[in-house]
Scaffold this active site. Sequence first.
Site, PDB file in Angstrom:
ATOM      1  N   MET A 130      -8.136  -5.553 -38.316  1.00  0.00           N
ATOM      2  CA  MET A 130      -8.780  -5.239 -38.419  1.00  0.00           C
ATOM      3  C   MET A 130      -9.284  -3.883 -37.375  1.00  0.00           C
ATOM      4  SD  MET A 130     -10.918  -5.892 -41.345  1.00  0.00           S
ATOM      5  CE  MET A 130     -13.192  -5.301 -40.658  1.00  0.00           C
ATOM      6  N   CYS A 131      -9.280  -2.668 -38.243  1.00  0.00           N
ATOM      7  CA  CYS A 131      -9.320  -1.505 -36.745  1.00  0.00           C
ATOM      8  C   CYS A 131     -11.265  -1.607 -36.110  1.00  0.00           C
ATOM      9  CB  CYS A 131      -9.321  -0.118 -37.936  1.00  0.00           C
ATOM     10  SG  CYS A 131      -7.679  -0.289 -38.827  1.00  0.00           S
ATOM     11  N   GLU A 132     -10.954  -1.053 -35.407  1.00  0.00           N
ATOM     12  CA  GLU A 132     -12.537  -0.512 -34.477  1.00  0.00           C
ATOM     13  C   GLU A 132     -13.175   0.938 -34.722  1.00  0.00           C
ATOM     14  OE1 GLU A 132     -14.378  -2.299 -31.768  1.00  0.00           O
ATOM     15  OE2 GLU A 132     -13.469  -4.524 -31.209  1.00  0.00           O
ATOM     16  N   VAL A 192      -9.653   3.170 -33.221  1.00  0.00           N
ATOM     17  CA  VAL A 192      -8.771   2.745 -33.185  1.00  0.00           C
ATOM     18  C   VAL A 192      -7.600   1.904 -34.160  1.00  0.00           C
ATOM     19  CG1 VAL A 192      -8.779   2.745 -30.380  1.00  0.00           C
ATOM     20  CG2 VAL A 192      -9.781   0.710 -31.658  1.00  0.00           C
ATOM     21  N   ASN A 222     -12.391   0.842 -41.361  1.00  0.00           N
ATOM     22  CA  ASN A 222     -11.546  -0.985 -41.164  1.00  0.00           C
ATOM     23  C   ASN A 222     -12.302  -1.183 -42.362  1.00  0.00           C
ATOM     24  OD1 ASN A 222     -13.789  -2.397 -40.352  1.00  0.00           O
ATOM     25  ND2 ASN A 222     -14.077  -1.709 -38.230  1.00  0.00           N
TER      26      ASN A 222
END
Length: 271
Positions: A1-3, A78, A108
Amino acid sequence: MCELLGMSANVPTDIRFSFAALARRGGETGPHADGWGISFYAGRGCRSFHEPEPSARSELAKLLRNYKIKSRIVIGHVRKANRGRVSLENTHPFSRELWGRRWTFAHNGQLKGIKKLPLSGFQPIGSTDSEHAFCWMMGGLQTRFRTLPRPSLLDRAVADLSAELHKLGVFNMLLSDSRTLYAHCGKRLCYLTRRAPFGTATLIDEDWQVDFSQETTERDVVTVIATQALTRDERWTDLDRGDVLTLRDGAIRLLKPGSASAAILVSPHAC
């Protein structure tokens, strides 16, 4: 997972404090080491910076932490890659032009079967499910409206399209057209609003504290959205799955899934 990181403010505002926390999570305090990007709106214009490498070790990210870019709408991301190789074209935020406005999008989560959704005039450059979802949303908006609609109609359309993508998996999303910042919670998003009387905030990810009473005026209103809380001494509010926030000048409207209209969400506290 991204942020994700988003900001909406009623005056041009410095995002360096929040971006410092996000950048540390890109490969140092977090595992999101597969690229980063951030977009700043100035009127209808938008400047963006991207790199397919960890933000925690990026000289460009370090430069942005020391360079005061003030903006009323910001979207940051990110990446932890799960679909699509690590490359510049797969690095968020993505952008497209529609109705003479620069739209910016970051996501995300994972969307099962997203590439089966047909695309019209907007096509991906990279190979991520996120960019495909963005192009599908842009095509959906263009099909509904020949020209830029009034805000209430656009808000509802973005909420409806987000709800369709929410059915495919985890759809945490930030989207802006330079006028409004939209946020959809598919699994995890939180926010806070800073307004007078301003207090002090300390980052979770590094030893940095800011007294916002020394950095703002009594008229300033700033709302920050993040995947996870960025500060340890402020009260962050979690969104429910399926919620859509529309933010203009730091003020929030909350669209609940299936609701026919937007309701003003007034922050019960100052941060």
